[in-house]
Design a protein around this motif. Structure first.
Motif, PDB file in Angstrom:
ATOM      1  N   GLY A 182       0.821  -1.158  -0.018  1.00 33.72           N
ATOM      2  CA  GLY A 182       0.085  -0.028   0.139  1.00 33.72           C
ATOM      3  C   GLY A 182       0.705   1.237  -0.073  1.00 33.72           C
ATOM      4  N   ILE A 183       0.264   2.229   0.458  1.00 31.18           N
ATOM      5  CA  ILE A 183       0.687   3.753   0.543  1.00 31.18           C
ATOM      6  C   ILE A 183       1.963   3.903   1.475  1.00 31.18           C
ATOM      7  CG2 ILE A 183       0.464   6.091   0.808  1.00 31.18           C
ATOM      8  CD1 ILE A 183      -2.175   5.736  -0.365  1.00 31.18           C
ATOM      9  N   THR A 184       2.863   4.346   1.311  1.00 31.70           N
ATOM     10  CA  THR A 184       4.199   4.789   2.198  1.00 31.70           C
ATOM     11  C   THR A 184       4.156   6.453   1.868  1.00 31.70           C
ATOM     12  OG1 THR A 184       5.110   2.892   1.676  1.00 31.70           O
ATOM     13  CG2 THR A 184       6.391   4.532   2.588  1.00 31.70           C
ATOM     14  N   THR A 185       4.473   6.716   3.222  1.00 31.96           N
ATOM     15  CA  THR A 185       4.597   8.394   3.345  1.00 31.96           C
ATOM     16  C   THR A 185       6.002   8.522   4.232  1.00 31.96           C
ATOM     17  OG1 THR A 185       3.951  10.328   3.700  1.00 31.96           O
ATOM     18  CG2 THR A 185       3.196   8.824   5.345  1.00 31.96           C
ATOM     19  N   GLN A 217      -0.179   2.917  14.599  1.00 28.72           N
ATOM     20  CA  GLN A 217       0.310   3.143  15.940  1.00 28.72           C
ATOM     21  C   GLN A 217       0.605   4.616  16.302  1.00 28.72           C
ATOM     22  OE1 GLN A 217       3.802   0.515  14.554  1.00 28.72           O
ATOM     23  NE2 GLN A 217       4.055   0.334  16.829  1.00 28.72           N
ATOM     24  N   CYS A 218      -0.166   5.491  15.487  1.00 24.38           N
ATOM     25  CA  CYS A 218       0.049   6.775  15.816  1.00 24.38           C
ATOM     26  C   CYS A 218      -1.352   7.606  16.002  1.00 24.38           C
ATOM     27  CB  CYS A 218       0.890   7.604  14.609  1.00 24.38           C
ATOM     28  SG  CYS A 218       2.389   6.662  14.145  1.00 24.38           S
ATOM     29  N   ASP A 219      -1.258   8.574  16.594  1.00 23.50           N
ATOM     30  CA  ASP A 219      -2.493   9.534  16.282  1.00 23.50           C
ATOM     31  C   ASP A 219      -2.296  10.573  15.290  1.00 23.50           C
ATOM     32  OD1 ASP A 219      -4.852  10.775  17.248  1.00 23.50           O
ATOM     33  OD2 ASP A 219      -3.712  12.256  18.691  1.00 23.50           O
ATOM     34  N   ILE A 220      -3.327  10.462  14.355  1.00 19.87           N
ATOM     35  CA  ILE A 220      -3.364  11.272  13.138  1.00 19.87           C
ATOM     36  C   ILE A 220      -4.334  12.216  13.114  1.00 19.87           C
ATOM     37  CG2 ILE A 220      -2.931  11.250  10.679  1.00 19.87           C
ATOM     38  CD1 ILE A 220      -2.015   8.465  10.900  1.00 19.87           C
ATOM     39  N   ALA A 250      -3.446  23.318  -1.590  1.00 22.34           N
ATOM     40  CA  ALA A 250      -4.282  22.764  -2.614  1.00 22.34           C
ATOM     41  C   ALA A 250      -5.288  21.640  -2.200  1.00 22.34           C
ATOM     42  CB  ALA A 250      -2.953  22.070  -3.635  1.00 22.34           C
ATOM     43  N   GLY A 251      -5.367  21.378  -0.893  1.00 21.89           N
ATOM     44  CA  GLY A 251      -6.413  20.341  -0.113  1.00 21.89           C
ATOM     45  C   GLY A 251      -5.789  19.107  -0.079  1.00 21.89           C
ATOM     46  N   GLU A 252      -4.330  18.910  -0.410  1.00 19.53           N
ATOM     47  CA  GLU A 252      -3.711  17.689  -0.187  1.00 19.53           C
ATOM     48  C   GLU A 252      -3.467  17.450   1.292  1.00 19.53           C
ATOM     49  OE1 GLU A 252      -0.894  17.225  -4.133  1.00 19.53           O
ATOM     50  OE2 GLU A 252      -0.230  18.620  -2.562  1.00 19.53           O
ATOM     51  N   PRO A 253      -3.597  16.131   1.799  1.00 18.43           N
ATOM     52  CA  PRO A 253      -3.290  15.798   2.940  1.00 18.43           C
ATOM     53  C   PRO A 253      -1.870  16.280   3.627  1.00 18.43           C
ATOM     54  CG  PRO A 253      -4.492  13.873   1.991  1.00 18.43           C
ATOM     55  CD  PRO A 253      -4.082  14.964   0.696  1.00 18.43           C
ATOM     56  N   ARG A 265      -2.848   9.766   6.754  1.00 15.16           N
ATOM     57  CA  ARG A 265      -3.999   9.144   7.227  1.00 15.16           C
ATOM     58  C   ARG A 265      -4.520   8.154   6.333  1.00 15.16           C
ATOM     59  NH1 ARG A 265      -7.526  14.208   4.807  1.00 15.16           N
ATOM     60  NH2 ARG A 265      -5.828  15.190   5.455  1.00 15.16           N
ATOM     61  N   VAL A 266      -3.830   7.976   5.097  1.00 11.37           N
ATOM     62  CA  VAL A 266      -3.970   6.847   4.283  1.00 11.37           C
ATOM     63  C   VAL A 266      -3.018   6.027   4.054  1.00 11.37           C
ATOM     64  CG1 VAL A 266      -5.996   8.017   3.026  1.00 11.37           C
ATOM     65  CG2 VAL A 266      -3.718   7.970   2.281  1.00 11.37           C
ATOM     66  N   ALA A 267      -1.885   6.088   4.717  1.00 10.75           N
ATOM     67  CA  ALA A 267      -0.613   5.542   4.654  1.00 10.75           C
ATOM     68  C   ALA A 267      -0.466   4.034   5.242  1.00 10.75           C
ATOM     69  CB  ALA A 267       0.791   6.413   4.989  1.00 10.75           C
ATOM     70  N   GLN A 268      -0.341   3.223   4.886  1.00 10.01           N
ATOM     71  CA  GLN A 268       0.210   1.760   5.443  1.00 10.01           C
ATOM     72  C   GLN A 268       1.278   1.996   6.318  1.00 10.01           C
ATOM     73  OE1 GLN A 268       0.029  -1.467   2.761  1.00 10.01           O
ATOM     74  NE2 GLN A 268       0.977  -2.879   4.320  1.00 10.01           N
ATOM     75  N   ARG A 269       2.440   2.496   5.835  1.00  8.91           N
ATOM     76  CA  ARG A 269       3.710   2.930   6.618  1.00  8.91           C
ATOM     77  C   ARG A 269       3.918   4.359   6.561  1.00  8.91           C
ATOM     78  NH1 ARG A 269       3.926  -1.379   9.584  1.00  8.91           N
ATOM     79  NH2 ARG A 269       6.073  -1.170  10.067  1.00  8.91           N
ATOM     80  N   ILE A 270       4.478   4.663   7.775  1.00  7.57           N
ATOM     81  CA  ILE A 270       5.016   6.206   7.992  1.00  7.57           C
ATOM     82  C   ILE A 270       6.656   5.625   8.156  1.00  7.57           C
ATOM     83  CG2 ILE A 270       5.101   8.357   9.301  1.00  7.57           C
ATOM     84  CD1 ILE A 270       2.081   7.703   9.887  1.00  7.57           C
TER      85      ILE A 270
END
Length: 288
Positions: free
Chosen positions: A34-37, A92-95, A102-105, A68-73
């Motif tokens: 999934g998504i990584t940030t 594991q985090c509080d987001i 631009a409205g991007e997270p 908010r949508v990342a599988q891994r930070i």
């Protein structure tokens, strides 16, 4: 990456691939499906401690893209003079959801004694390398967005008829079109040059110059393109703002004008007067 910016695609392509994926691969960790940030400031506001095979992270990270949508930070940290790459499960985090212009997270992520496996970065991968890689990603995104914004402006002004002819035929409007096209070509050139040199090895000078030039081009091109569009460019339904608002957000990430101007100035002064021209023509290869 340029095409992501060109289409103003609302996806974390830079974070998942160029930044987060690179950090995980460099530390021998598994890349998720999934998504990584990434924490963009390299964990500057976070504290970390290592004990055995674990790392404990605490603190509050601001403006984390797509958390908010990342599988891994992914959090790059310096612990005991070693670069540690922490791969944290978002659960594991509080987001706290936040957005950029631009409205991007761009979320606020709080770590409270989060424990993850200890993973050391490969040689050459550190917070400075991460910062430059982030700057390169934003320069590429901006190059694409400026190019699309310029094309959109040319198309609109040729379609918009006033006083019996397209407004693109008026010299005052043509000046704005030229400014937009110039900055589009300039931003693409510096981004491609920096990316090419980065694939060859050391490219800090090229990346710093590319980010600064792209930042400045974004400011000029946005002004010119919105001026040529008039009121239409400010409407919610018209696509121009999807590009211009992203440009104004991206130009602040991974170093603004002042930061990169100062960095380039220090490099030029350290090289001395006799080495200024070789630095300009040779770039990072000419650095002592």
């Amino acid at each position: 990456m340029r095409l992501v910016g060109y289409h103003a695609a609302p996806i974390p392509a830079a974070e998942t691939g160029i930044l987060g994926g690179w950090l995980l691969a460099s530390s021998g960790q598994e890349l998720p499906d999934g998504i990584t940030t990434v924490v963009p400031n390299g964990g500057e506001a976070l504290t970390g401690s290592a004990a055995g095979t674990e790392v404990t992270i605490s603190g509050r990270a601001l403006r984390v893209p797509w958390a908010r949508v990342a599988q891994r930070i992914v959090v790059p940290l310096v612990i005991e003079e070693q670069t540690v790459i922490a791969s944290v499960d978002g659960a594991q985090c509080d987001i706290e959801p936040m957005t950029n212009m631009a409205g991007e997270p761009r979320d606020t992520v709080t770590f409270e004694n989060v424990r993850v496996p200890l993973a050391l970065a490969a040689p050459g991968v550190d917070l400075e390398a991460f910062r430059f890689r982030g700057a390169l990603s934003r320069a590429a995104l901006m190059a694409g967005a400026i190019e699309k914004m310029s094309q959109l402006t040319v198309s609109y002004t040729n379609d918009r008829v006033q006083f019996g002819r397209p407004v693109a035929k008026f010299q005052a409007v043509q000046q704005h079109l030229v400014w937009g096209a110039q900055d589009a070509a300039l931003a693409r050139m510096v981004a491609e040059t920096a990316a090419r040199e980065a694939t060859r090895g050391f490219a800090q000078f090229e990346i710093a110059a590319a980010k600064l030039v792209a930042n400045q081009a974004a400011a000029r091109a946005t002004k010119a393109c919105h001026q040529a569009h008039g009121a239409m460019g400010m409407t919610q339904e018209y696509p121009l703002h999807h590009l211009s608002r992203r440009l104004w957000s991206w130009r602040k990430e991974y170093g603004g004008d002042a930061e990169w101007s100062k960095w380039l100035g220090k490099i030029a002064v350290s090289q001395g007067a006799d080495q200024l021209y070789p630095l300009i023509t040779g770039g990072s290869a000419a650095l002592n």
